[in-house]
Structures are given as C-alpha cells and as structure tokens.
Design a protein around this motif. Structure first.
Motif, PDB file in Angstrom:
ATOM      1  N   GLU A 139       0.849  -1.183   0.000  1.00  0.00           N
ATOM      2  CA  GLU A 139       0.000   0.000   0.000  1.00  0.00           C
ATOM      3  C   GLU A 139       0.882   1.228   0.000  1.00  0.00           C
ATOM      4  OE1 GLU A 139      -4.104  -0.017   2.082  1.00  0.00           O
ATOM      5  OE2 GLU A 139      -2.762  -1.145   3.421  1.00  0.00           O
ATOM      6  N   GLN A 140       0.403   2.258  -0.704  1.00  0.00           N
ATOM      7  CA  GLN A 140       1.132   3.513  -0.758  1.00  0.00           C
ATOM      8  C   GLN A 140       0.296   4.609  -0.108  1.00  0.00           C
ATOM      9  OE1 GLN A 140       1.972   3.748  -5.021  1.00  0.00           O
ATOM     10  NE2 GLN A 140       4.138   3.245  -4.590  1.00  0.00           N
ATOM     11  N   PHE A 141       0.960   5.449   0.654  1.00  0.00           N
ATOM     12  CA  PHE A 141       0.283   6.506   1.400  1.00  0.00           C
ATOM     13  C   PHE A 141       1.033   7.816   1.235  1.00  0.00           C
ATOM     14  CE2 PHE A 141      -0.302   2.570   3.779  1.00  0.00           C
ATOM     15  CZ  PHE A 141      -1.671   2.531   4.001  1.00  0.00           C
ATOM     16  N   THR A 142       0.293   8.896   1.332  1.00  0.00           N
ATOM     17  CA  THR A 142       0.928  10.175   1.644  1.00  0.00           C
ATOM     18  C   THR A 142       1.162  10.187   3.149  1.00  0.00           C
ATOM     19  OG1 THR A 142      -1.134  11.345   2.098  1.00  0.00           O
ATOM     20  CG2 THR A 142      -0.396  11.291  -0.202  1.00  0.00           C
ATOM     21  N   LEU A 143       2.011  11.073   3.578  1.00  0.00           N
ATOM     22  CA  LEU A 143       2.241  11.175   5.022  1.00  0.00           C
ATOM     23  C   LEU A 143       0.941  11.526   5.750  1.00  0.00           C
ATOM     24  CD1 LEU A 143       5.679  13.014   5.002  1.00  0.00           C
ATOM     25  CD2 LEU A 143       5.248  10.652   5.664  1.00  0.00           C
ATOM     26  N   GLU A 144       0.119  12.375   5.132  1.00  0.00           N
ATOM     27  CA  GLU A 144      -1.155  12.746   5.756  1.00  0.00           C
ATOM     28  C   GLU A 144      -2.086  11.545   5.853  1.00  0.00           C
ATOM     29  OE1 GLU A 144      -4.945  15.788   5.002  1.00  0.00           O
ATOM     30  OE2 GLU A 144      -3.087  16.005   3.845  1.00  0.00           O
ATOM     31  N   GLU A 145      -2.156  10.733   4.791  1.00  0.00           N
ATOM     32  CA  GLU A 145      -2.997   9.544   4.811  1.00  0.00           C
ATOM     33  C   GLU A 145      -2.503   8.527   5.840  1.00  0.00           C
ATOM     34  OE1 GLU A 145      -4.387   9.549   0.101  1.00  0.00           O
ATOM     35  OE2 GLU A 145      -2.684   8.347   0.777  1.00  0.00           O
ATOM     36  N   LEU A 146      -1.193   8.423   5.965  1.00  0.00           N
ATOM     37  CA  LEU A 146      -0.642   7.465   6.920  1.00  0.00           C
ATOM     38  C   LEU A 146      -0.994   7.868   8.355  1.00  0.00           C
ATOM     39  CD1 LEU A 146       0.998   4.898   7.144  1.00  0.00           C
ATOM     40  CD2 LEU A 146       3.082   6.287   7.259  1.00  0.00           C
ATOM     41  N   VAL A 147      -0.917   9.165   8.629  1.00  0.00           N
ATOM     42  CA  VAL A 147      -1.298   9.623   9.975  1.00  0.00           C
ATOM     43  C   VAL A 147      -2.784   9.385  10.221  1.00  0.00           C
ATOM     44  CG1 VAL A 147      -1.533  11.651  11.455  1.00  0.00           C
ATOM     45  CG2 VAL A 147       0.567  11.304  10.166  1.00  0.00           C
ATOM     46  N   ALA A 148      -3.611   9.632   9.200  1.00  0.00           N
ATOM     47  CA  ALA A 148      -5.048   9.393   9.349  1.00  0.00           C
ATOM     48  C   ALA A 148      -5.335   7.920   9.606  1.00  0.00           C
ATOM     49  CB  ALA A 148      -5.790   9.878   8.104  1.00  0.00           C
ATOM     50  N   ARG A 149      -4.620   7.021   8.893  1.00  0.00           N
ATOM     51  CA  ARG A 149      -4.815   5.593   9.107  1.00  0.00           C
ATOM     52  C   ARG A 149      -4.386   5.201  10.526  1.00  0.00           C
ATOM     53  NH1 ARG A 149      -4.849   1.266   5.640  1.00  0.00           N
ATOM     54  NH2 ARG A 149      -6.012   2.699   4.297  1.00  0.00           N
ATOM     55  N   MET A 150      -3.278   5.745  10.987  1.00  0.00           N
ATOM     56  CA  MET A 150      -2.842   5.451  12.353  1.00  0.00           C
ATOM     57  C   MET A 150      -3.860   5.974  13.378  1.00  0.00           C
ATOM     58  SD  MET A 150       1.333   5.778  12.484  1.00  0.00           S
ATOM     59  CE  MET A 150       1.472   7.400  11.739  1.00  0.00           C
ATOM     60  N   ASN A 151      -4.409   7.142  13.078  1.00  0.00           N
ATOM     61  CA  ASN A 151      -5.450   7.676  13.976  1.00  0.00           C
ATOM     62  C   ASN A 151      -6.622   6.712  14.101  1.00  0.00           C
ATOM     63  OD1 ASN A 151      -4.579  10.136  15.027  1.00  0.00           O
ATOM     64  ND2 ASN A 151      -5.065  11.225  13.136  1.00  0.00           N
TER      65      ASN A 151
END
Length: 445
Positions: A139-151
C-alpha cells in the motif's frame, strides 16, 4: 480518512507547486512534532494498564474477539509508525545534503512530503481486513494519509483497551466487597439457624453466592460484555460499566440482611414477647371463664331471654404457644419469628372475642340493672314532691319491684311494669307542678 485522534495530520496536497526551502523546513518541523506525538501516544498505549491486563488474561466472548483484532491493530500501528519514521528520516537526509537545495532536490522533497511516497508491504500493512480492506501486496500513502490511518487504528484499539480497563477497575473490586459482606451475612444466618433448604433466606444466600462467583468470572474473562457505550460518544472508552447484575445481587443481599435483622430482633425480645402472649391468652381465658359463670347466673335469674353460648378456652393457641417456646429453646429463630407474629395477632383477636362474649352474656343483667335504677329514680322523684303515699303509685311500684327483684325475672314484663309506674307518676306530678307554679312566681316577686 479524516478520523480524529491524537496524531496531527500533515498539511498540503499530493500534487502542487514545488515547495521552496522555507516551506520544506517548516514542513519538516511539523513532521518532527507529528512524529514525537505519534511515538508518545503509541508508547502510552503500549504501557497502558488495561493493555497489559488484556495481554495476560484468559479472555472469552466478545472481549477475546475484539482483543485479537486490537492486537493486530497495534502491530499494524507500529508497522505504520516504522514506515513513517523511515520516510521522515529519508526526507531529512535528502534535505541535509545541501544547505541550499537545488531545484531537483526541492521537487523531490515536495513529492516526498506531499505525494504517495510511503510504501508499506502488504503483509505488514493489512493483517486486519475488517479495518483496512482485502490484503494487498503493498500500500502507498501520503504522510497525511498514513497519519489518518494510524489515527483510525489507534482510536479503535484505545477504545477497546480503555473500556476493558474501566470494567476491570470498577466491577471486580465491588464484587469482592459484596462477596465479603455476603460471607458475613452467611455467618450471621448460620448463627440464627437460617440454612439452605430450611429457610427461604438461606436459599437466597446460596443463589447470591453462585451469582457473584459466576459474575466475577465473567467480568474477568469478558469485560466488554459488561460495557455500555454512551450513545453518540466518540471519546475513547465513552460509556460506563454495566452494573445491572451486580446491583440486583446487592439488592437481594440487602433484603436477606433485613430479614436476618428481624430474626435477630426476635432472638433479643422473644422471651418478653412470649410472656406478653401468655398474659393475653390468660386474660382471654379468665374473661371466658367469667362469661361462662355469668351465663349460668343469667339463665338462673332472667326468664324469657336468649343467652348466647360461650366458647371454650383457646386450646389451639395454647398449643402453638408451646410450639413457640420450643422453637426458642432450640434457637430456631427463623421459625419463631413468623409464628410469634401470627400468635400476637390471633391472641389479641381472642381477647377481643372473649370480651365481646362477656358483654353479650351479661346484657340481660345490665338491662335489669338499668330498669331497677330507673324505677328507684322515679320513686325518689315522687317522694320529693310528697306523693310517696299515693295508692296508685304504691301499687304500681310494688308490682314492678316484685318483677325486677324476683328470679327468674321476665324482663319484658318488668319493663312494661316500670313504664306503667312512670306514666302514673307523670300523671300525678304534672297537675301538682302546675299548681305550684303560681306560688313559685309569687315567691320570685
């Protein structure tokens, strides 16, 4: 995904103008703050008392299912964080190559900061299909998407951990306190003879004991089964422990305790109550004896009068009173308590019936006494007016007196004789009072 949580979201969009050096430095500063916040939150979750308890507990039911998913979420969180850390390290290294980054460096920095520059391997990125969808190779994420997923993952895991910890913090301790009170109550019950199979309260104590034991085992192994989420709440652990079963057991124990207090009170005052009962029944017996004696007198002295029969002594109550005394001697307080209550009511009723019987039996004598009193009262009134020697009055007085002072006395005939004497007295006294009235008025003038 836009899920609110403890981790800040990255600014910017995946595509846009190339950032200048100042924008890159500001973005890296934000990323550093984000990284620190993420790491602090993950470490706090890792060290959370509820999580440690969940790891060491033998779970069942819904808690077992949700903890299995939460463990995968926590593992995934650390995988995401590692990828986030690696991406941040690479970006910092790229920025540190030159004090004055070239156009090409700035373009690459912009892509890494805003584009889908973070790649997470499929096995590491998607162990929980229910949270992240079907498994993928990567899976590929932007840094913003990765933080949202972790949230998102953090919020779900934290909510589960906080809820379980809240139940464990609230219910087992309360159950243990209630169990200690239960043991004291059981000891008290045994001391007053309240035992299972012999008294309802003894059976209730057994039921409460089994319920508390089962409740504690279920709370320890499946705390989320006792969690009541707050409607509409998005806060971690928003809700409260479900204490309905505990509250029912506590109320049942309180009912038993009050019953035992009543039994204890019986033990303390049973001797005095038994003495009072003997006294009441003795008075009832004496009253019935008096009624029977009076009935014989009435039958001998009064004619043409129906005299009610008098019942015998309350032998059944005396037998039950003896049973109550036996219960007291053998400390069977739980049996003595209800027996005393019923005996006290019935003994008072028996005394009341005895008194009513005496009143009913002696009613003819009371009537005769009233007639005698009325006859003598009119004779005295006649004498005050100087008419005691009137032949008619003497004749009617003698006739009434013979009837009232003879045995057996015919009350109906005697009452008629008294009425005739009253009438004769009234006829004689009215004219005399009329003649005396002018003299009285002259005396007043």
């Amino acid at each position: 995904m836009g899920v609110a949580g403890p981790f800040p979201g990255s600014a910017g969009t995946p595509h846009g103008p190339v950032m200048d050096r100042d924008e890159v430095d500001r973005a890296l500063a934000r990323l550093g703050a984000e990284h620190e916040a993420v790491e602090t939150s993950l470490l706090a979750l890792q060290d959370h008392a509820g999580r440690r308890l969940l790891e060491g507990a033998e779970l069942t039911g819904v808690t077992k299912e949700r903890w299995a998913a939460a463990e995968q979420s926590i593992t995934l969180l650390w995988n995401y964080f590692d990828a986030y850390t690696a991406a941040l390290t690479d970006i910092r290294e790229l920025r540190a190559r030159r004090r004055w980054s070239s156009r090409e460096d700035l373009a690459e920095l912009t892509e890494r900061l805003r584009g889908r520059s973070v790649t997470v391997a499929g096995q590491a990125a998607a162990p929980a299909p229910s949270l992240t969808g079907p498994a993928r190779l990567s899976e590929q994420f932007t840094l913003e998407e990765l933080v949202a997923r972790m949230n998102e993952l953090y919020a779900a895991a934290l909510d589960m951990v906080v809820a379980a910890d809240a139940v464990w913090s609230a219910l087992p301790a309360r159950i243990d306190l209630l169990s200690a009170e239960l043991q004291r109550t059981r000891s008290l019950a045994r001391s007053v003879g309240v035992r299972p199979g012999e008294h309802p309260s003894g059976d209730d104590l057994e039921d409460i004991t089994h319920e508390l034991s089962a409740l504690r085992a279920q709370v320890v192994s499946d705390p989320l089964a006792f969690w009541r989420p707050a409607p509409g709440s998005s806060a971690p652990g928003g809700g409260r422990p479900d204490t309905d079963r505990y509250d029912r057991a506590a109320r049942a124990l309180e009912d038993v305790r009050r019953e035992l207090e009543a039994v204890l009170q019986v033990r303390q005052d049973s001797e005095e109550r038994l003495l009072r009962l003997r006294d009441v029944l003795s008075r009832a017996d004496r009253t019935l004896t008096e009624a029977r004696s009076a009935r014989g007198e009435v039958l001998a002295k009064i004619a043409a009068s129906e005299v009610p029969a008098v019942s015998g002594p309350p032998t059944a109550l005396q037998e039950r009173l003896a049973t109550a005394a036996e219960y007291r001697r053998h400390s069977q307080w739980h049996r003595l308590s209800p027996l005393l209550e019923s005996l006290e009511r019935e003994a008072e009723d028996e005394l009341h019936r005895a008194r009513e019987s005496l009143t009913a039996v002696t009613a003819p004598l009371a009537v005769r006494a009233e007639l005698r009193g009325r006859l003598d009262a009119y004779k005295a009134k006649v004498a005050r007016h100087g008419m005691a020697e009137d032949p008619l009055l003497i004749e009617r007085y003698d006739a009434a007196r013979r009837m009232l002072w003879s045995a057996p006395c015919d009350l109906r005939a005697a009452e008629q004789a008294v009425l005739r004497y009253q009438q004769a007295a009234a006829e004689v006294l009215v004219p005399r009072q009329g003649r005396a009235e002018p003299e009285d008025r002259r005396g007043d003038s």
